[in-house]
Design a protein around this motif. Structure first.
Motif, PDB file in Angstrom:
ATOM      1  N   LEU A 622       0.697  -0.999   0.163  1.00 43.00           N
ATOM      2  CA  LEU A 622      -0.288   0.311  -0.148  1.00 43.00           C
ATOM      3  C   LEU A 622       0.806   1.217   0.518  1.00 43.00           C
ATOM      4  O   LEU A 622      -0.214   2.259  -0.099  1.00 43.00           O
ATOM      5  CB  LEU A 622      -1.219   0.580   1.326  1.00 43.00           C
ATOM      6  N   GLY A 623       1.655   1.310   0.003  1.00 40.49           N
ATOM      7  CA  GLY A 623       3.249   2.191   0.113  1.00 40.49           C
ATOM      8  C   GLY A 623       4.257   1.830   1.339  1.00 40.49           C
ATOM      9  O   GLY A 623       4.246   0.865   1.362  1.00 40.49           O
ATOM     10  N   LYS A 624       5.150   2.625   1.335  1.00 41.32           N
ATOM     11  CA  LYS A 624       6.271   2.626   2.155  1.00 41.32           C
ATOM     12  C   LYS A 624       6.089   3.349   3.680  1.00 41.32           C
ATOM     13  O   LYS A 624       5.389   4.461   4.142  1.00 41.32           O
ATOM     14  CB  LYS A 624       7.457   3.669   1.663  1.00 41.32           C
ATOM     15  N   CYS A 625       6.613   2.645   4.808  1.00 43.38           N
ATOM     16  CA  CYS A 625       6.717   2.937   5.783  1.00 43.38           C
ATOM     17  C   CYS A 625       7.077   3.874   5.983  1.00 43.38           C
ATOM     18  O   CYS A 625       7.979   4.255   6.075  1.00 43.38           O
ATOM     19  CB  CYS A 625       7.116   1.477   7.014  1.00 43.38           C
ATOM     20  N   PRO A 626       6.603   5.592   6.933  1.00 40.79           N
ATOM     21  CA  PRO A 626       7.409   5.964   7.301  1.00 40.79           C
ATOM     22  C   PRO A 626       8.526   6.082   8.424  1.00 40.79           C
ATOM     23  O   PRO A 626       8.988   7.032   8.783  1.00 40.79           O
ATOM     24  CB  PRO A 626       6.178   6.911   7.898  1.00 40.79           C
ATOM     25  N   ALA A 627       8.291   5.301   9.150  1.00 42.47           N
ATOM     26  CA  ALA A 627       9.043   4.620  10.259  1.00 42.47           C
ATOM     27  C   ALA A 627      10.554   4.929   9.628  1.00 42.47           C
ATOM     28  O   ALA A 627      11.338   4.521  10.517  1.00 42.47           O
ATOM     29  CB  ALA A 627       8.570   4.145  10.837  1.00 42.47           C
ATOM     30  N   CYS A 628      10.628   3.183   8.758  1.00 40.58           N
ATOM     31  CA  CYS A 628      11.407   2.592   8.208  1.00 40.58           C
ATOM     32  C   CYS A 628      12.085   2.424   6.739  1.00 40.58           C
ATOM     33  O   CYS A 628      12.866   1.520   6.837  1.00 40.58           O
ATOM     34  CB  CYS A 628      12.071   1.146   8.994  1.00 40.58           C
ATOM     35  N   GLY A 629      10.858   2.613   6.118  1.00 40.60           N
ATOM     36  CA  GLY A 629      11.229   2.714   4.773  1.00 40.60           C
ATOM     37  C   GLY A 629      10.052   1.258   4.073  1.00 40.60           C
ATOM     38  O   GLY A 629       9.942   0.752   2.648  1.00 40.60           O
ATOM     39  N   GLY A 630       9.672  -0.056   5.074  1.00 37.91           N
ATOM     40  CA  GLY A 630       9.698  -0.886   4.981  1.00 37.91           C
ATOM     41  C   GLY A 630       7.821  -1.421   3.970  1.00 37.91           C
ATOM     42  O   GLY A 630       7.574   0.094   3.628  1.00 37.91           O
ATOM     43  N   ASP A 631       7.665  -2.716   3.516  1.00 36.82           N
ATOM     44  CA  ASP A 631       6.426  -1.759   2.465  1.00 36.82           C
ATOM     45  C   ASP A 631       5.604  -2.612   3.841  1.00 36.82           C
ATOM     46  O   ASP A 631       5.704  -3.061   4.540  1.00 36.82           O
ATOM     47  CB  ASP A 631       6.428  -3.581   1.415  1.00 36.82           C
ATOM     48  N   VAL A 632       4.736  -1.949   4.114  1.00 38.89           N
ATOM     49  CA  VAL A 632       3.175  -1.579   4.505  1.00 38.89           C
ATOM     50  C   VAL A 632       2.237  -2.504   3.644  1.00 38.89           C
ATOM     51  O   VAL A 632       1.763  -2.088   2.350  1.00 38.89           O
ATOM     52  CB  VAL A 632       2.632  -0.087   4.889  1.00 38.89           C
ATOM     53  N   VAL A 633       2.000  -3.135   4.614  1.00 37.02           N
ATOM     54  CA  VAL A 633       0.362  -3.966   3.861  1.00 37.02           C
ATOM     55  C   VAL A 633      -0.484  -4.460   4.997  1.00 37.02           C
ATOM     56  O   VAL A 633      -0.691  -4.045   5.854  1.00 37.02           O
ATOM     57  CB  VAL A 633       1.157  -5.469   3.454  1.00 37.02           C
ATOM     58  N   ARG A 663     -16.762   6.264  14.241  1.00 34.54           N
ATOM     59  CA  ARG A 663     -17.781   5.450  13.774  1.00 34.54           C
ATOM     60  C   ARG A 663     -17.096   5.072  12.167  1.00 34.54           C
ATOM     61  O   ARG A 663     -17.871   5.115  11.277  1.00 34.54           O
ATOM     62  CB  ARG A 663     -19.244   6.269  13.531  1.00 34.54           C
ATOM     63  N   LYS A 664     -16.071   5.018  12.395  1.00 34.64           N
ATOM     64  CA  LYS A 664     -15.077   4.460  10.878  1.00 34.64           C
ATOM     65  C   LYS A 664     -13.846   3.652  11.632  1.00 34.64           C
ATOM     66  O   LYS A 664     -13.352   3.435  12.560  1.00 34.64           O
ATOM     67  CB  LYS A 664     -14.545   6.322  10.716  1.00 34.64           C
ATOM     68  N   LYS A 665     -13.760   2.807  10.160  1.00 35.95           N
ATOM     69  CA  LYS A 665     -12.828   1.893  10.223  1.00 35.95           C
ATOM     70  C   LYS A 665     -12.022   2.561   9.508  1.00 35.95           C
ATOM     71  O   LYS A 665     -11.993   2.768   7.831  1.00 35.95           O
ATOM     72  CB  LYS A 665     -13.059   0.505  10.200  1.00 35.95           C
ATOM     73  N   PRO A 666     -10.193   2.398   9.230  1.00 32.91           N
ATOM     74  CA  PRO A 666      -9.346   2.472   8.068  1.00 32.91           C
ATOM     75  C   PRO A 666      -9.319   1.708   6.614  1.00 32.91           C
ATOM     76  O   PRO A 666      -9.906   0.325   7.249  1.00 32.91           O
ATOM     77  CB  PRO A 666      -7.740   2.241   8.772  1.00 32.91           C
ATOM     78  N   THR A 667      -9.643   1.825   5.669  1.00 37.08           N
ATOM     79  CA  THR A 667      -9.172   1.415   4.521  1.00 37.08           C
ATOM     80  C   THR A 667      -8.274   1.269   3.687  1.00 37.08           C
ATOM     81  O   THR A 667      -6.976   2.576   4.002  1.00 37.08           O
ATOM     82  CB  THR A 667     -10.821   2.689   3.465  1.00 37.08           C
ATOM     83  N   LYS A 668      -8.307   0.680   2.823  1.00 33.15           N
ATOM     84  CA  LYS A 668      -6.829   0.243   1.950  1.00 33.15           C
ATOM     85  C   LYS A 668      -6.828   1.991   1.111  1.00 33.15           C
ATOM     86  O   LYS A 668      -5.629   2.566   1.045  1.00 33.15           O
ATOM     87  CB  LYS A 668      -7.083  -0.645   0.801  1.00 33.15           C
ATOM     88  N   THR A 669      -7.753   2.566   0.908  1.00 36.57           N
ATOM     89  CA  THR A 669      -7.832   4.522   0.224  1.00 36.57           C
ATOM     90  C   THR A 669      -7.355   4.935   0.815  1.00 36.57           C
ATOM     91  O   THR A 669      -6.156   5.529   0.479  1.00 36.57           O
ATOM     92  CB  THR A 669      -8.935   4.190  -0.340  1.00 36.57           C
TER      93      THR A 669
END
Length: 717
Positions: A622-633, A663-669
């Motif tokens: 989904l993008g690069k991790c802001p902490a270590c630069g790894g992949d976020v999945v 009343r919200k949940k995180p989404t991929k978008t």
């Protein structure tokens, strides 16, 4: 100089104590002034060991490992919610501060100032026993955190040893729930759930509460509506005024058959009636009693949409910690008789300037001041500290408590009820037509909340007056099923185990402690039943889900659904508080029950209660991790960095509390936008008042610790 360490349950309470003692110097984790050091917990700093802490084989759930009851129970620093194998850094730091303070050479005395209830006693005692400072311990027992009460309380402290029965009740509750939860939840999940990812929660208070909703749903499902009929007649007076009467025979106005009423209708058409009797009576309406927690929760959830009992408790707790109301977690609807002077002073303050101030008269009535109706804590009332600034939610809860208090000292409401009995002299009937009228004579306490009373006006008629039968009709009706439970009605049943007057505002006084849960835990229980999807709500209505229904139908440990069984357990805990029963006796019974329940489940051949479909995760980057630069999945429980288990702490939980509060949940978008540009425009957020709105959200690392926090803005920078 000899010092005293005061341990408060929360930082906000510690500040109230410091303010009362005029101590301004704040250090890292405590306040210090002449004679006193005030420090705090964050609620529970300690928790019971996990099962695997006692025995490494318990790290994996296997049927052969159960039942599991430790020989002795041990405590550890509260676990980090992000990684349960490590201690929460905030709790670890604070307990080390508390330990250092309590062990200081100049400290001669320790005071536990945690809430005056079972849980507060447990929080304070568990910390002090964990540290073992070997110094005399005293207990500060307060019902409010105003300056006057804090100073008075410090002069009237009791040795903490006198509160041992309260601690024993807290220990009994905690250990019992741990043993039942660990064993029954684990075995139930292994035996009755197909698929992984969730647990099948089993609890001492969860299941009987579920059964109450199940039973009501079943009553509604099995209800068969039946027709009934009424005979109505409209009469005209000599002054050409009209009134309506309902035909009544043998004390009922509802009839199973239409035909007899139709025959009466044909006989009376065109015939004159006569007023056989006229009764006029003035009736008093007493105001509802002061609020206990369940009463306040029922009032708020019944009156305002979007409110839950859990929300009411949280808002009331903030008012308590800000010194505006007395202790909210009470089961009493009256005040101790010793509070007469204080209540008079509070009334003078909160009544000042009201349009009906001249009608408010302080009286020492048994309806308000009654020691026999108070257990542990008096009813909830305002304090003499008037709030200056409140959130909209706090305003609503404070106004409800203040108004209910003022009502007790307003005149009784009085209405005049008139009953007319009209007969048809020419026709021989075994019944007559009854008409009722109502006029409000004195508004009294109803002025406080501007309650409007529906009046039914009857014409000015006298006994023996002849009237015309103007219109007649037979109306058809259907019997109605019971109404679904709401949080208000459910709380009332939980409070009395179904033995109170559930349909009246004032719940009957019942045997102390005979209830499901305590005032403090009922809201949490209802919330958990929703969170684990055993029940759902449709507006204010509560209904059992398919999983909840299957659980009640097939789970073999039937005593856990029994209100009387659960009521007896809660009653035993109350008896431990009163030093009538020892905690060992209670725990032995719980341990024995748990072992038998495990065997029952192991031998049961029931089909799965819940089947969890396996989620297919694509592990799309989904993008690069802001902490270590790894992949976020995407994972099962959140959107996280692939390096999460190694060293990286970046994750956005699917059950994120900040988003959940709207009343919200995180989404991929949403996650993709956050990782790409640092902000995401999120639509469909819901405010505390239930209104939809949009905002720009960012998710950034805190400067002072390793965690990430949300930030919300309404315009893009």
């Amino acid at each position: 100089m000899s010092m005293t360490v005061i341990l408060a349950e929360k930082p906000s309470v510690a500040k109230n104590i410091a303010d009362a003692l005029k101590i301004k110097t704040k250090q890292d984790g405590f306040y210090e002034g002449p004679n006193y050091i005030i420090t705090w917990a964050f609620g529970h700093l300690l928790q019971l060991y996990d099962a695997k802490d006692y025995d490494t084989k318990m790290a994996k759930w296997k049927l052969d490992n159960f039942p599991f009851v430790p020989e002795t129970f041990h405590y550890k620093v509260k676990s980090n919610p992000r990684n349960r194998d490590t201690a929460d850094p905030g709790a670890k730091k604070q307990i080390s501060i508390v330990k250092r303070l309590m062990q200081r050479r100049d400290v001669e005395k320790i005071v536990s100032a945690c809430d005056y209830d079972r849980e507060g006693q447990l929080i304070g005692d568990s910390i002090i026993r964990y540290i073992k400072p070997n110094k005399p311990v005293y207990r500060l027992l307060l019902n409010e955190w105003t300056e006057q009460e804090v100073l008075r309380g410090l002069q009237t402290m009791r040795p903490n040893t006198e509160l041992t029965p309260l601690y024993d009740a807290g220990i009994g509750r905690q250990w019992a729930d741990w043993v039942i939860g660990i064993n029954l939840t684990s075995v139930a999940t292994l035996r009755y759930q197909s698929g992984r990812g969730k647990v099948l929660n089993i609890g001492r208070v969860l299941l009987p509460t579920l059964k109450i909703i199940y039973d009501r749903d079943e009553e509604i499902r099995l209800f068969k509506p039946e027709p009934y009929f009424k005979l109505l007649a409209t009469f005209r007076t000599p002054d050409k005024e009209f009134y309506e009467g309902v035909y009544k025979e043998d004390k009922t106005d509802k009839f199973k058959d239409r035909e007899p009423l139709q025959n009466i209708l044909q006989q009376i058409q065109g015939k004159q009636g006569q007023i056989k009797d006229k009764q006029t009576e003035d009736k008093k309406e007493w105001c509802p009693p002061l609020f206990n927690l369940s009463g306040l929760q029922g009032y708020m959830t019944g009156r305002y949409s979007g409110w839950t009992s859990d929300k009411v408790l949280k808002v009331a707790q903030t008012l308590y910690e800000k010194k505006y109301i007395t202790y909210p977690r009470t089961s009493s609807t009256a005040l101790e008789e010793s509070l007469v002077g204080k209540a008079a002073g509070v009334l003078k303050k909160v009544a000042a300037g009201l349009p009906y101030e001249s009608e408010i008269k302080f009286t020492r009535s048994k309806r308000v001041f009654n020691n026999s109706k108070v257990s542990s804590h008096s009813a909830i009332i305002p304090t003499y500290v008037l709030p200056k600034r409140l959130t909209p939610d706090q305003e609503l809860v404070y106004a409800a408590i203040k108004n209910r208090f003022i009502m007790q000292f307003m005149p009784v409401a009085v209405y005049q009820e008139t009953t007319l009995e009209t007969v048809i002299p020419e026709v021989s009937l075994s019944g007559s037509f009854i008409s009722k009228g109502r006029i409000q004579l004195v508004d009294g306490w109803k002025k406080v909340e501007k309650q409007q009373t529906k009046e039914t006006l009857l014409p000015d008629v006298q006994k023996d007056m002849i009237v015309d039968t103007w219109e007649t009709s037979v109306t058809s009706h259907m019997t109605q099923p019971p109404k679904p439970h709401t949080e208000k009605t459910l709380l009332r049943v939980m409070e009395t185990c179904g033995k109170g007057k559930q349909d009246e505002e004032e719940v009957e006084e019942v045997l102390r402690g005979f209830s499901i849960g305590t005032p403090a835990t009922r809201a949490e229980t209802i919330k958990k039943l929703k969170d684990i999807h055993y029940i759902s709500n449709k507006g204010k209505e509560l209904h059992v889900t398919d999983t909840g229904r299957k659980l009640v139908d097939t789970f073999p440990v039937k005593p856990l659904f029994d209100l009387t069984f659960t009521g007896r357990l809660e009653k035993t805990l109350a008896d431990i508080e009163d030093a009538k029963v020892g905690r060992e006796e209670f725990l032995e019974m719980i341990f024995s029950f748990t072992k038998d329940a495990v065997q029952t489940m192991k031998q049961d051949e029931a089909a799965p209660i819940r089947t969890i479909e396996k989620q297919t995760l694509t592990y799309e980057v989904l993008g690069k991790c802001p902490a270590c630069g790894g992949d976020v999945v995407e994972g099962y429980k959140g959107f996280g960095c692939k390096n999460y288990k190694k060293s990286c702490s970046f994750i956005i939980w699917k059950a994120d509390k900040f988003l959940g509060s709207m009343r919200k949940k995180p989404t991929k978008t949403m996650v993709k936008a956050l990782l790409k540009s640092g902000t995401a425009h999120v639509k469909g957020l819901t405010s505390k008042r239930g209104k939809k709105f949009s905002a720009y959200l960012s998710y950034k690392k805190n400067t002072d610790n390793e965690y990430y926090s949300w930030n919300m803005e309404f315009e893009k920078k």
